[in-house]
Each structure stands twice: as structure tokens, then as C-alpha cells.
Scaffold this motif. Structure first.
Motif, mmCIF file in Angstrom:
data_model
loop_
_atom_site.group_PDB
_atom_site.id
_atom_site.type_symbol
_atom_site.label_atom_id
_atom_site.label_comp_id
_atom_site.label_asym_id
_atom_site.label_seq_id
_atom_site.Cartn_x
_atom_site.Cartn_y
_atom_site.Cartn_z
ATOM 1 N N GLU A 1 0.831 -1.115 -0.084
ATOM 2 C CA GLU A 1 -0.007 -0.172 0.073
ATOM 3 C C GLU A 1 0.981 1.339 0.111
ATOM 4 O OE1 GLU A 1 -2.560 -0.529 3.443
ATOM 5 O OE2 GLU A 1 -4.044 -1.468 2.404
ATOM 6 N N ALA A 2 0.238 2.409 -0.283
ATOM 7 C CA ALA A 2 1.124 3.713 -0.214
ATOM 8 C C ALA A 2 1.628 3.883 1.103
ATOM 9 C CB ALA A 2 -0.015 4.559 -0.622
ATOM 10 N N SER A 3 0.878 3.396 2.113
ATOM 11 C CA SER A 3 1.534 3.726 3.631
ATOM 12 C C SER A 3 2.960 3.018 3.914
ATOM 13 C CB SER A 3 0.700 3.350 4.814
ATOM 14 O OG SER A 3 -0.598 3.435 4.231
ATOM 15 N N SER A 4 2.819 1.713 3.149
ATOM 16 C CA SER A 4 4.190 1.035 3.434
ATOM 17 C C SER A 4 5.019 1.549 2.400
ATOM 18 C CB SER A 4 3.910 -0.445 3.322
ATOM 19 O OG SER A 4 2.722 -0.668 2.486
ATOM 20 N N ALA A 5 4.558 1.774 1.188
ATOM 21 C CA ALA A 5 5.608 2.304 0.177
ATOM 22 C C ALA A 5 6.534 3.883 0.657
ATOM 23 C CB ALA A 5 4.716 2.743 -0.968
ATOM 24 N N ILE A 6 5.669 4.574 1.574
ATOM 25 C CA ILE A 6 6.181 5.922 2.038
ATOM 26 C C ILE A 6 7.379 5.298 2.946
ATOM 27 C CG2 ILE A 6 5.693 7.509 3.779
ATOM 28 C CD1 ILE A 6 2.996 7.958 2.212
ATOM 29 N N GLU A 7 7.072 4.227 3.705
ATOM 30 C CA GLU A 7 8.133 3.747 4.800
ATOM 31 C C GLU A 7 9.312 3.048 4.325
ATOM 32 O OE1 GLU A 7 7.790 4.901 8.010
ATOM 33 O OE2 GLU A 7 5.636 5.724 7.508
ATOM 34 N N GLU A 8 8.865 2.288 3.140
ATOM 35 C CA GLU A 8 10.256 1.592 2.636
ATOM 36 C C GLU A 8 10.998 2.567 1.616
ATOM 37 O OE1 GLU A 8 8.660 -2.912 1.717
ATOM 38 O OE2 GLU A 8 8.629 -1.708 0.006
ATOM 39 N N GLY A 9 10.264 3.778 1.436
ATOM 40 C CA GLY A 9 11.076 4.631 0.666
ATOM 41 C C GLY A 9 12.026 5.283 1.589
ATOM 42 N N LYS A 10 11.634 5.661 2.807
ATOM 43 C CA LYS A 10 12.373 6.334 3.743
ATOM 44 C C LYS A 10 13.481 5.367 4.189
ATOM 45 C CE LYS A 10 8.554 8.648 6.272
ATOM 46 N NZ LYS A 10 7.527 8.425 7.624
ATOM 47 N N LEU A 11 13.080 3.977 4.345
ATOM 48 C CA LEU A 11 14.535 3.051 4.428
ATOM 49 C C LEU A 11 15.533 3.159 3.514
ATOM 50 C CD1 LEU A 11 12.756 -0.234 5.818
ATOM 51 C CD2 LEU A 11 14.197 1.189 7.121
ATOM 52 N N ALA A 12 15.100 3.190 2.251
ATOM 53 C CA ALA A 12 16.052 3.258 1.052
ATOM 54 C C ALA A 12 16.618 4.447 1.186
ATOM 55 C CB ALA A 12 15.469 2.859 -0.186
ATOM 56 N N GLY A 13 16.056 5.568 1.206
ATOM 57 C CA GLY A 13 16.784 6.873 1.426
ATOM 58 C C GLY A 13 17.778 7.132 2.220
ATOM 59 N N ILE A 14 17.511 6.558 3.797
ATOM 60 C CA ILE A 14 18.217 6.865 4.712
ATOM 61 C C ILE A 14 19.707 5.886 4.655
ATOM 62 C CG2 ILE A 14 18.553 6.173 7.337
ATOM 63 C CD1 ILE A 14 15.537 6.593 7.516
ATOM 64 N N ALA A 15 19.242 4.475 4.149
ATOM 65 C CA ALA A 15 20.341 3.674 3.763
ATOM 66 C C ALA A 15 21.325 3.987 2.609
ATOM 67 C CB ALA A 15 19.938 2.229 3.445
ATOM 68 N N ALA A 16 20.607 4.834 1.839
ATOM 69 C CA ALA A 16 21.454 5.242 0.602
ATOM 70 C C ALA A 16 22.376 6.631 0.973
ATOM 71 C CB ALA A 16 20.655 5.609 -0.652
ATOM 72 N N ALA A 17 21.827 7.373 1.811
ATOM 73 C CA ALA A 17 22.484 8.611 2.472
ATOM 74 C C ALA A 17 23.665 7.951 3.358
ATOM 75 C CB ALA A 17 21.468 9.521 3.086
ATOM 76 N N GLN A 18 23.289 7.091 4.138
ATOM 77 C CA GLN A 18 24.394 6.477 4.973
ATOM 78 C C GLN A 18 25.598 5.863 4.183
ATOM 79 O OE1 GLN A 18 23.114 2.873 6.983
ATOM 80 N NE2 GLN A 18 24.933 2.953 8.208
ATOM 81 N N SER A 19 25.327 5.165 3.159
ATOM 82 C CA SER A 19 26.287 4.604 2.397
ATOM 83 C C SER A 19 27.024 5.411 1.823
ATOM 84 C CB SER A 19 25.752 3.460 1.390
ATOM 85 O OG SER A 19 25.088 4.057 0.336
ATOM 86 N N LEU A 20 26.460 6.989 1.511
ATOM 87 C CA LEU A 20 27.607 7.640 0.879
ATOM 88 C C LEU A 20 28.200 8.653 1.972
ATOM 89 C CD1 LEU A 20 24.827 9.442 -1.556
ATOM 90 C CD2 LEU A 20 27.041 8.254 -1.936
ATOM 91 N N GLY A 21 28.082 8.169 3.271
ATOM 92 C CA GLY A 21 28.634 8.944 4.467
ATOM 93 C C GLY A 21 27.900 10.190 4.809
ATOM 94 N N LYS A 22 26.640 10.143 4.424
ATOM 95 C CA LYS A 22 25.861 11.620 4.604
ATOM 96 C C LYS A 22 25.358 11.374 6.339
ATOM 97 C CE LYS A 22 26.250 13.147 0.588
ATOM 98 N NZ LYS A 22 27.012 14.356 0.179
ATOM 99 N N ILE A 23 25.583 10.216 6.795
ATOM 100 C CA ILE A 23 24.947 10.272 8.131
ATOM 101 C C ILE A 23 25.651 9.030 8.869
ATOM 102 C CG2 ILE A 23 23.249 8.805 6.699
ATOM 103 C CD1 ILE A 23 21.359 9.058 9.168
ATOM 104 N N SER A 24 25.843 9.239 10.058
ATOM 105 C CA SER A 24 26.677 8.253 10.694
ATOM 106 C C SER A 24 25.899 6.965 11.051
ATOM 107 C CB SER A 24 26.802 8.720 12.222
ATOM 108 O OG SER A 24 25.897 8.914 12.939
ATOM 109 N N GLU A 25 26.739 6.052 11.304
ATOM 110 C CA GLU A 25 25.962 4.642 11.518
ATOM 111 C C GLU A 25 24.819 4.698 12.725
ATOM 112 O OE1 GLU A 25 27.692 0.307 11.903
ATOM 113 O OE2 GLU A 25 28.881 1.448 10.814
ATOM 114 N N ALA A 26 25.400 5.199 13.697
ATOM 115 C CA ALA A 26 24.379 5.530 14.828
ATOM 116 C C ALA A 26 23.072 6.157 14.542
ATOM 117 C CB ALA A 26 25.062 6.136 16.228
ATOM 118 N N GLU A 27 23.224 7.317 13.716
ATOM 119 C CA GLU A 27 22.174 8.003 13.678
ATOM 120 C C GLU A 27 21.220 7.258 12.527
ATOM 121 O OE1 GLU A 27 21.568 12.695 12.072
ATOM 122 O OE2 GLU A 27 23.558 11.817 12.140
#
Ligand SMILES: Cc1cc2nc3c(=O)[nH]c(=O)nc-3n(C[C@H](O)[C@H](O)[C@H](O)COP(=O)(O)OP(=O)(O)OC[C@H]3O[C@@H](n4cnc5c(N)ncnc54)[C@H](O)[C@@H]3O)c2cc1C
Length: 375
Positions: A305-331
Motif C-alpha cells: 500500500e501507499a503507507s508501506s511504500a512511504i516507509e520503505e522509501g524512507k528506509l532506502a533513502g536513509i540507507a543510501a545517504a548512510q552509504s554515501l557517508g552523509k549520516i553516521s551509522e548510529a544516527e
């Protein structure tokens, strides 16, 4: 034309927009592309109010959720290229091919890719299914809710999942008559809240039935009705139970299939995830596929559903930013834990529990795959 970008998001539906918002919030340079002339994906067809908890936009219309996401994208200065199809992905970091406005070619060189390409409607083949007047439920939504064009005066809907039920109700709101809802299963399939609405409106319900054929008009420029029949316990039509239903449109709402053309071009591994889709990109808890730096989110990673699509999008966005070093592992861990808590809430109840199991199976298989790679 060539373009360098840190993160390319393909698909500006709820999953893609949320991914872009999270990644941009952490300072990543994000480009979103979508083949449509308007962003929002399926959300802009959803004129009904969502339900569930407040945290998941209960009581807000899909179109308004879409507008909220777009406001956020704009505030963060994320570049969104519309009328732009991502049609090819090349190995060895040779980039992603885009067709802009159907004419201009462009190659984007992203460091990370988030594929949020949504899902396509399943067809249903029966005599007459290619006649004008036999249309997918999604197309009906686009016509009546987005373009305000009637699809017919009397519509017969095939399929009673949430899509079939919601679109039937929206047809009534648009002034059309719904000749009936035909469902092969012994009971209606979607949420009780949606079936109650169509029942209250007096829509005839044909459970345990299937469509046999669409009956054309004289010059085959449209249809005058459909023949339906009861089915036995093996879903085979029962002879002698045929009946003619007059209608000038048949809507097909028999499920969605994840749109996996791009992940397939990227050679990610797939898994049969049952009710979420028979070919779903294997992915981990960060939504990363078996290809390093390529993420999936939303219906493309299993139809929900859209609600879960929004949450999964957030996960991918955070993980991609983390892998670029934009955010610490803990954060990142803290942010992802919050999203998972929200996703787990969504995946409960009679419908959600099955989806939770199917998702866990995808993630488990991915873990097994990782172990094999390192063996
Ligand atoms: C009738 C109906 C009612 C619904 N009601 C609800 C509800 O009440 N609550 C709820 O939570 N959900 C509801 N949903 C489900 C919800 O709309 C979808 O689950 C959600 O939109 C999926 O989001 P997504 O971002 O994964 O995909 P989409 O919204 O489908 O967005 C994907 C986007 O990617 C684009 N795209 C695909 N491939 C490419 C490419 N190669 N290049 C460029 N662009 C591309 C597509 O055109 C599309 O714009 C409903 C769906 C339907 C059909």
C-alpha cells in the motif's frame, strides 16, 4: 547529455518521493525521474480518505498525501524530472539511460540508485477482452478522478480486492452506475470498510462467479454487456449458470504485478514472494538488492500500500545517504529503527500479517544469499 548525481530515484510515487526526501534531508544530491507529466504515482488517483492510524495518514485523501510529499521535495530543493523514462541501466558504471520528453537522450551516472517503479495491472484474457470498453481499473481511475472523463454509463467490475471495491465506489461518485462486482472467490476480497460502502450503495455482488465474455455492439466499437457464470470449487464455470449483464464498460481489477524491468536489467536476484508478487527483487532490511548500491522500495519491491511504500522509501533513502557517508551509522540505525516500528505497525491484522511474513521471507532469503556469497 551526461549528468552526475549522488542518488538517482526512479519513480515519483510515494516510495520514490519519500526516499528522495530522506536522502536530501541528510544532504545527499538527489535526482528523481518519472515518466508521467505529474509526480505522485498512484497517489494522485486516490481521492478517498486513507484509514488506519494517524501516523499513517488516516483520514487524509491520497491526493493530499501526495501534495504533502511534493511540498517537502520542493522545500528540500530536490530536482524532479518529469516526462522522463529510465529505460536502460548499463553495467560497469556506464550509467542509467533516460529518455526526456520522448526525444532527448541522457545518461545519468549515479553513485546509488533507488528503484521505486511501482506495479502494473494484471490483465485478464477472455473472449472480447481487447474490445473498446474493457479497461483496467487503474485506467478507470485515471479517467474519472484525474482527467474527469466518464468511462461509461454502466460498468461491470471484475475483481473485488481493494482496487475493485474502491474504483466501484468512485464510479458511483462520478455518476456512473455499477452493474455489479464479479468475484470468483466465495467472498469479497478487500477491506471490510470498502465492501461495506459498495454494499450500502446497493451494488449487486456476484461472488463465486467469473466473466465468460464481453459482448460487442454491432460494429465492435464498444460493448453491450458481459456474460458471467458461477464457478465450481476449482474455479471452473458451471454450465447452465450463464447470465447476461448489460453494461457499456467492464473494469478489470485482478491484481497488480511489481514493475521489475529496471531491477531485471540491473541483474538483481529475484524471489517468488507469493501474495506480494511472483518475481520480487530480493532485498535486505535497508531495501538494498543483491547489487551493491541498488535499492528498491514500494510496490516494485512487493505490492502493498501507499503507507508501506512511504516507509520503505524512507528506509532506502536513509540507507543510501548512510552509504554515501552523509549520516553516521548510529544516527542511521536510530532513524531506520523508527521506520521499522512504523512498518511493523502497518503489517498487522488479517491483511498485514501475511504481508509481514512474505517480507520477512524476502529478507531471510537475502541473508542466506549473502552468507553463500561470502562462503
Ligand atoms: C484503486 C487503488 C486504491 C488504493 N488505495 C489505497 C489506500 O487507501 N491506502 C494505501 O495505503 N494505498 C492505496 N493504494 C495503493 C497505493 O496507491 C500504492 O501501493 C502506492 O502508490 C505504491 O507506491 P509506489 O511509489 O511504490 O508506486 P507508484 O505510486 O505506482 O509510483 C511509481 C511511479 O514510477 C513511475 N515509473 C515506473 N517505471 C518508470 C521508469 N522506468 N522511468 C520513469 N518512471 C517510472 C510510474 O509511472 C509511477 O509514477 C491504492 C491503489 C489503487 C490502485
Amino acid at each position: 547529455m551526461n549528468k552526475e548525481v549522488e542518488i538517482l530515484v526512479v519513480g515519483a510515487g510515494p516510495a520514490g518521493l519519500s526516499a528522495a526526501i530522506e536522502a536530501a534531508r541528510y544532504g545527499a544530491d538527489v535526482l528523481v525521474v518519472d515518466e508521467n507529466s505529474k509526480p505522485g504515482g498512484q497517489l494522485f488517483k486516490q481521492i478517498h480518505k486513507f484509514f488506519g492510524s494517524r501516523r499513517h495518514h488516516a483520514g487524509v485523501r491520497g491526493v493530499d498525501i501526495g501534495n504533502e510529499l511534493l511540498d517537502e521535495v520542493e522545500k528540500l530543493g530536490v530536482e524532479v524530472m518529469l516526462n522522463t523514462v529510465a529505460y536502460g541501466i548499463y553495467p560497469n558504471d556506464e550509467g542509467v539511460a533516460l529518455a526526456v520528453d520522448g526525444e532527448t537522450g541522457m545518461i545519468v551516472h549515479p553513485q546509488k540508485i533507488i528503484m521505486a517503479t511501482g506495479a502494473s495491472e494484471n490483465p485478464l484474457a477472455f473472449p472480447g477482452w481487447t474490445l473498446p470498453g474493457v479497461v483496467g481499473a487503474g485506467a478507470i481511475q485515471t479517467m474519472i478522478n484525474v482527467n474527469r472523463v466518464p468511462v461509461g454509463e454502466r460498468v461491470l467490475m471484475i475483481g473485488s480486492g481493494n482496487v475493485g471495491l474502491i474504483v466501484s465506489y468512485q464510479l458511483l461518485q462520478s455518476g456512473a452506475e455499477v452493474a455489479g462486482i464479479v468475484e470468483a472467490a466465495p467472498q469479497l476480497g478487500g477491506y471490510g470498510v470498502h465492501s461495506a460502502k459498495v454494499r450500502r450503495a446497493g451494488v449487486p455482488i456476484f461472488t463465486g462467479h467469473t466473466v465468460l465474455e464481453a459482448v460487442p455492439n454491432e460494429d465492435k466499437s464498444g460493448i453491450v454487456g458481459a456474460v458471467i457464470a458461477e464457478v465450481d470449487d476449482k474455479f471452473q464455470p458451471v454450465k447452465g449458470t450463464e447470465q447476461f449483464i448489460a453494461c457499456d464498460c467492464i473494469g478489470i481489477a485482478v491484481g497488480l504485478t511489481p514493475d521489475i524491468a529496471l531491477p531485471a536489467m540491473a541483474h538483481v536476484e529475484f524471489i517468488n514472494a507469493g501474495r506480494l508478487g511472483s518475481q520480487v527483487p530480493m532485498h535486505d532490511r535497508d531495501m538494498m538488492t543483491t547489487q551493491d548500491g541498488i535499492y528498491v522500495a514500494g510496490d516494485a519491491s512487493g505490492v502493498e500500500e501507499a503507507s508501506s511504500a512511504i516507509e520503505e522509501g524512507k528506509l532506502a533513502g536513509i540507507a543510501a545517504a548512510q552509504s554515501l557517508g552523509k549520516i553516521s551509522e548510529a544516527e542511521a540505525a536510530e532513524a531506520k529503527a523508527k521506520v521499522w516500528e512504523s512498518l511493523n505497525q502497518l503489517r498487522t491484522g488479517p491483511f498485514g500479517a501475511g504481508r509481514a511474513q512474505a517480507k520477512e521471507q524476502i529478507i531471510r532469503q537475502m541473508e542466506d544469499w549473502k552468507v553463500k556469497q561470502h562462503a
